[in-house]
Scaffold this motif. Structure first.
Motif, PDB file in Angstrom:
ATOM      1  N   ARG A  18       0.964  -1.188   0.120  1.00  0.00           N
ATOM      2  CA  ARG A  18       0.071  -0.204   0.015  1.00  0.00           C
ATOM      3  C   ARG A  18       0.870   0.990   0.129  1.00  0.00           C
ATOM      4  O   ARG A  18       2.038   1.173   0.754  1.00  0.00           O
ATOM      5  CB  ARG A  18      -0.800   0.033   1.099  1.00  0.00           C
ATOM      6  CG  ARG A  18      -1.516   1.677   1.528  1.00  0.00           C
ATOM      7  CD  ARG A  18      -2.772   1.431   2.583  1.00  0.00           C
ATOM      8  NE  ARG A  18      -3.968   1.013   1.993  1.00  0.00           N
ATOM      9  CZ  ARG A  18      -5.065   1.521   2.384  1.00  0.00           C
ATOM     10  NH1 ARG A  18      -5.109   2.157   3.593  1.00  0.00           N
ATOM     11  NH2 ARG A  18      -6.285   1.378   1.704  1.00  0.00           N
ATOM     12  N   LYS A  24      -0.080   1.163  10.716  1.00  0.00           N
ATOM     13  CA  LYS A  24       0.865   0.849   9.599  1.00  0.00           C
ATOM     14  C   LYS A  24       1.326   1.867   8.662  1.00  0.00           C
ATOM     15  O   LYS A  24       0.516   2.482   8.179  1.00  0.00           O
ATOM     16  CB  LYS A  24       0.323  -0.280   9.082  1.00  0.00           C
ATOM     17  CG  LYS A  24       1.294  -1.033   8.080  1.00  0.00           C
ATOM     18  CD  LYS A  24       0.599  -2.381   7.245  1.00  0.00           C
ATOM     19  CE  LYS A  24       1.853  -2.815   6.503  1.00  0.00           C
ATOM     20  NZ  LYS A  24       1.231  -4.159   5.793  1.00  0.00           N
ATOM     21  N   THR A  37      -7.089   2.287  -5.455  1.00  0.00           N
ATOM     22  CA  THR A  37      -8.225   2.064  -4.647  1.00  0.00           C
ATOM     23  C   THR A  37      -8.889   3.628  -4.197  1.00  0.00           C
ATOM     24  O   THR A  37      -9.822   3.470  -3.570  1.00  0.00           O
ATOM     25  CB  THR A  37      -8.125   1.287  -3.290  1.00  0.00           C
ATOM     26  OG1 THR A  37      -6.775   1.795  -2.717  1.00  0.00           O
ATOM     27  CG2 THR A  37      -7.319  -0.066  -3.874  1.00  0.00           C
ATOM     28  N   ALA A  48      -9.260   3.215   7.456  1.00  0.00           N
ATOM     29  CA  ALA A  48     -10.087   1.834   7.302  1.00  0.00           C
ATOM     30  C   ALA A  48      -9.451   0.598   7.953  1.00  0.00           C
ATOM     31  O   ALA A  48     -10.060  -0.464   8.291  1.00  0.00           O
ATOM     32  CB  ALA A  48     -10.567   1.799   5.958  1.00  0.00           C
ATOM     33  N   ARG A  49      -8.005   0.753   7.774  1.00  0.00           N
ATOM     34  CA  ARG A  49      -7.262  -0.465   8.206  1.00  0.00           C
ATOM     35  C   ARG A  49      -7.188  -0.541   9.795  1.00  0.00           C
ATOM     36  O   ARG A  49      -6.568  -1.588  10.126  1.00  0.00           O
ATOM     37  CB  ARG A  49      -6.062  -0.594   7.601  1.00  0.00           C
ATOM     38  CG  ARG A  49      -6.130  -0.753   6.110  1.00  0.00           C
ATOM     39  CD  ARG A  49      -5.066  -1.279   5.278  1.00  0.00           C
ATOM     40  NE  ARG A  49      -5.204  -1.757   3.817  1.00  0.00           N
ATOM     41  CZ  ARG A  49      -4.201  -2.174   3.100  1.00  0.00           C
ATOM     42  NH1 ARG A  49      -3.098  -2.478   3.379  1.00  0.00           N
ATOM     43  NH2 ARG A  49      -4.578  -2.507   1.980  1.00  0.00           N
ATOM     44  N   GLN A  50      -7.529   0.285  10.439  1.00  0.00           N
ATOM     45  CA  GLN A  50      -7.407   0.217  11.811  1.00  0.00           C
ATOM     46  C   GLN A  50      -8.474   0.728  12.779  1.00  0.00           C
ATOM     47  O   GLN A  50      -8.398   0.650  13.935  1.00  0.00           O
ATOM     48  CB  GLN A  50      -6.288   1.428  12.263  1.00  0.00           C
ATOM     49  CG  GLN A  50      -6.292   2.651  12.009  1.00  0.00           C
ATOM     50  CD  GLN A  50      -4.924   3.520  12.159  1.00  0.00           C
ATOM     51  OE1 GLN A  50      -4.087   3.154  11.263  1.00  0.00           O
ATOM     52  NE2 GLN A  50      -5.054   4.467  13.167  1.00  0.00           N
ATOM     53  N   ASP A  65      -3.044  -0.072  -3.747  1.00  0.00           N
ATOM     54  CA  ASP A  65      -3.171  -1.177  -3.039  1.00  0.00           C
ATOM     55  C   ASP A  65      -2.817  -2.629  -3.993  1.00  0.00           C
ATOM     56  O   ASP A  65      -3.476  -2.688  -4.870  1.00  0.00           O
ATOM     57  CB  ASP A  65      -4.291  -1.634  -2.320  1.00  0.00           C
ATOM     58  CG  ASP A  65      -4.639  -0.375  -0.964  1.00  0.00           C
ATOM     59  OD1 ASP A  65      -3.733  -0.626  -0.051  1.00  0.00           O
ATOM     60  OD2 ASP A  65      -5.559   0.340  -1.023  1.00  0.00           O
ATOM     61  N   GLU A  72     -13.119  -0.113  12.744  1.00  0.00           N
ATOM     62  CA  GLU A  72     -14.205  -0.558  12.151  1.00  0.00           C
ATOM     63  C   GLU A  72     -15.199   0.675  11.429  1.00  0.00           C
ATOM     64  O   GLU A  72     -15.690   0.373  10.182  1.00  0.00           O
ATOM     65  CB  GLU A  72     -15.077  -1.051  13.143  1.00  0.00           C
ATOM     66  CG  GLU A  72     -14.486  -2.498  13.522  1.00  0.00           C
ATOM     67  CD  GLU A  72     -15.197  -3.233  14.502  1.00  0.00           C
ATOM     68  OE1 GLU A  72     -16.451  -3.008  14.626  1.00  0.00           O
ATOM     69  OE2 GLU A  72     -14.984  -4.461  14.666  1.00  0.00           O
TER      70      GLU A  72
END
Length: 540
Positions: free
Chosen positions: A300, A492, A320, A466-468, A315, A470
Motif C-alpha cells: 500500500r 501501519k 483504490t 479503514a485498516r485500523q 493497494d 471499524e
C-alpha cells in the motif's frame, strides 16, 4: 543500435579465447605457471584499482576470473554481457556498440597473461556500468534540478559481479531491468512510437483554433484525420464535427489531463498537435525516472503525480482511491519537490505553523504597514508565548532579524483546512486539506507554497483509517467535532512517493501524457542527450 544475434555470435567467435593459467603459449618457453598466475593477478589488481567495487570483488574472489577462464561459463557470461550492451538502447540509454566493438577487439588481440587480466577487468567494469544505468538510472536527479531531491536506490557494484558469477548469465542480466509493470509498458510504448516515427508520425497538424461540435470544413477534416491516425477515431469520410468526433476528443482530453468537454479548444489542439518525437522524449524520460524509484514501493502506498495533479492510494498495484490535488506554484522555491518518504500520522484540526520564508517575505511587510494586519494569525516568541502586537515596532526588523514565529489556530479558515497528513521530511512537505476549494476545478492546479492540497481529504483519511478502525468515518468526525488539534498515528506506516511524470501508461495499456508544468522533463531530456541518448526511428 541493437546488435543482431548472428552478428554477435560472429563477434564472440572472433574474440573467443580461454585463459590457461599454465601458460598461454605452451611449449614456447614461457614463464612457469606461478609466474603466469602472479602476472594475471597483478594485471587485475592494477586495472581494477580505479573502481572500488570491482577491486573489492576480485580481492574477495581471490582474483579468479569469471569472464576469461577456460570453461563454457565464461563464454556464456561474455555472450550475455555483449548482447545486453548491444541492445541497451531499447532502455532509452546511450548506444554502446562502440564499446562492444572495443571489447571484442581487446579479446581478439589478447596475447599475454597481462592482456587477459586487463580484458577480465574491462568486462567486469562494463557489467557494473551497464547494471547501474539500467537498474537505477543514468543521471543523478539533484544535479539536474534542485527540486528533484529524490535519492536513487544505491547498489554496491560487487553485488552485480557476484550475481553474474553465481547465477545463470542471461537470467541475471534480465533481472537488472526494473520489474515494475509501468517500466515494461513504457518500453512497449517506446517501441510503438519509434515505429510511428519511421512511418512519418501522425501526419499534418490541426490549425490552432477552437473547433467544436456542429462545425464542418477543412479544419474539422484535419482534426478528424489526426484523431484517426492517433487511434481515437474510426476511419470516416465525414467533414462534420459529429458525436463520434466529440467522443474521440473527450477520450483524448481524459488521457491528457485536460478538461473533458468535447470541444477542441486551443489547449486541446496544442496537445493533439504534439509530435511523436515529443511524446517519445517524454517516454524515455519517464523510463529514466522509473529507474530512480525504490524497487519496493510498498504493497500500500500513496502516489502523487505532480503533472497529473492527483493523489492516489495504491493497494497491491491497483488504484483504490484517487483525488485531485493542487501542487506548488511554478515560481521560485514554491515548486513541489520530488522524493519518497513514509506517512506516519495525520493531524485533525491542525494549526498552521507558518514557514519562516512566508513569515518574512509575505507577512512582515504587511505588519510594517499595519501591526494589526493578518489578524487571524497569532504572533509568538521563541518560547511560544503570544506577542502583544501593540507593544512591537515591526518596522525595526528585517527578514533576517525578525525574532517571532506565526501560527494560525485550528479553524475551517485555517490554511491547512481541517486535516493534514504527515510524512516528516526536511523539505517540510505534507498533504493537507484547504479552504480554497475553487482551485480544484481548474485544469492546471499549481498554486500552493509547495505542499500538496487534496480535494477530498476526508475521504482520503477514511481510506487510511479503514485498516485500523471499524468505522473510520465516525472515528474521524468524532475527533474533528472536538475542535481540538489531535494527532492520530497510523498503525501501519504508508510509503509516499511524490513523482513527476509527463508520460504514464494506464492500466488499460493506453499511454497518457501531461504538460511539463515545471519544465523539469525538458531538463532531464537535455541531460540524457548530453549523456549520449539518441532517438531511434528519427528520419534523417
Amino acid at each position: 543500435m541493437c546488435i543482431p544475434r548472428a552478428e554477435l555470435a560472429a563477434k564472440l567467435k572472433a574474440g573467443a579465447f580461454a585463459l590457461v593459467l599454465g601458460g598461454l603459449a605452451a611449449g614456447t618457453g614461457v614463464a612457469p605457471a606461478y609466474a603466469q598466475v602472479t602476472a594475471f593477478k597483478q594485471a587485475i589488481a592494477e586495472a581494477a584499482s580505479v573502481d572500488d567495487a570491482v577491486a573489492a570483488f576480485y580481492r574477495e574472489n581471490n582474483y579468479q576470473p569469471i569472464w576469461t577462464g577456460a570453461d563454457t561459463e565464461g563464454q556464456a557470461r561474455r555472450a550475455a554481457l555483449l548482447e545486453a550492451l548491444g541492445n541497451v538502447s531499447v532502455h532509452g540509454l546511450p548506444d554502446r556498440s562502440v564499446e562492444v566493438a572495443r571489447l571484442t577487439e581487446q579479446m581478439k588481440n589478447a596475447r599475454t597473461t597481462r592482456d587477459v587480466g586487463l580484458v577480465e577487468v574491462a568486462l567486469s567494469r562494463a557489467l557494473v556500468d551497464y547494471a547501474r544505468d539500467v537498474q537505477t538510472g543514468l543521471l543523478v536527479p539533484s544535479q539536474i534540478d534542485d527540486g528533484m531531491v529524490r535519492e536513487k536506490p544505491s547498489v554496491d557494484g560487487t553485488t552485480y559481479l557476484v550475481g553474474m558469477r553465481d547465477e545463470q548469465p542471461m537470467s541475471f542480466i534480465r533481472s537488472l531491468t526494473p520489474a515494475s509493470p509501468q517500466y515494461r509498458a513504457l518500453m512497449k510504448e517506446k517501441l510503438r512510437l519509434e515505429a510511428l516515427l519511421q512511418q512519418g508520425g501522425w501526419g499534418p497538424t490541426v490549425p490552432n483554433r477552437k473547433l467544436e461540435p456542429g462545425q464542418s470544413g477543412a479544419d474539422v477534416v484535419a482534426l478528424r484525420d489526426r484523431l484517426i491516425v492517433m487511434g481515437y477515431l474510426q476511419r470516416s469520410a465525414t467533414r462534420d464535427y459529429d458525436l463520434a468526433m466529440e467522443s474521440a476528443v473527450q477520450q483524448f482530453q481524459s488521457d491528457h489531463g485536460l478538461e473533458v468537454d468535447g470541444v477542441a479548444g486551443k489547449g486541446t489542439v496544442a496537445e493533439i498537435n504534439k509530435s511523436v518525437l515529443t511524446r517519445l522524449k517524454s517516454v524515455i524520460v519517464a523510463m529514466e525516472r522509473e529507474r530512480w524509484l525504490p524497487t519496493d514501493r510498498g504493497e500500500r502506498h500513496v502516489l502523487v503525480n505532480q503533472t497529473d495533479f492527483t493523489a492516489k492510494i495504491i493497494d497491491h498495484g491497483n488504484v483504490t482511491f484517487e483525488t485531485r490535488s493542487v501542487i506548488g506554484k511554478n515560481q521560485g522555491d514554491r515548486r513541489s519537490p520530488e522524493f519518497s518518504d513514509v506517512m506516519e500520522h495525520m493531524v485533525i484540526n491542525p494549526s498552521w505553523y507558518v514557514p519562516r520564508s512566508i513569515v518574512t517575505k509575505e507577512y512582515l511587510p504587511q505588519l510594517k504597514q499595519n501591526p494589526n494586519a493578518a489578524g487571524h494569525m497569532e504572533i509568538t516568541d521563541s518560547r511560544g508565548r503570544r506577542v502583544d502586537r501593540s507593544a512591537v515596532d515591526f518596522t525595526q526588523f528585517t527578514t533576517r532579524s525578525f525574532p517571532f514565529a506565526m501560527r494560525q489556530p485550528p479553524s475551517s479558515r485555517n490554511a491547512l483546512g481541517l486535516v493534514k497528513f504527515m510524512f516528516p521530511n526536511k523539505y517540510n512537505i505534507y498533504l493537507h486539506d484547504t479552504p480554497a476549494k475553487n482551485l480544484f476545478s481548474r485544469e492546471v492546479r499549481a498554486y500552493s507554497h509547495g505542499c500538496i492540497r487534496l480535494q477530498q481529504p476526508f475521504d482520503f483519511a477514511y481510506a487510511l483509517l479503514a485498516r485500523q478502525t471499524e468505522d473510520p468515518k465516525a472515528f474521524f468526525h468524532r475527533v474533528l467535532n472536538s475542535g481540538k488539534e489531535t494527532k492520530v498515528e497510523l498503525d501501519k506506516k504508508v510509503p509516499v512517493h511524490i513523482i513527476y511524470r509527463t508520460a504514464v501508461v494506464s492500466a488499460k495499456g493506453r499511454a497518457e501524457y501531461r504538460r511539463d508544468v515545471y519544465g523539469r522533463d525538458a531538463k532531464v531530456w537535455n541531460a540524457l542527450e548530453r549523456a549520449g541518448v539518441v532517438l531511434s526511428g528519427v528520419q534523417g
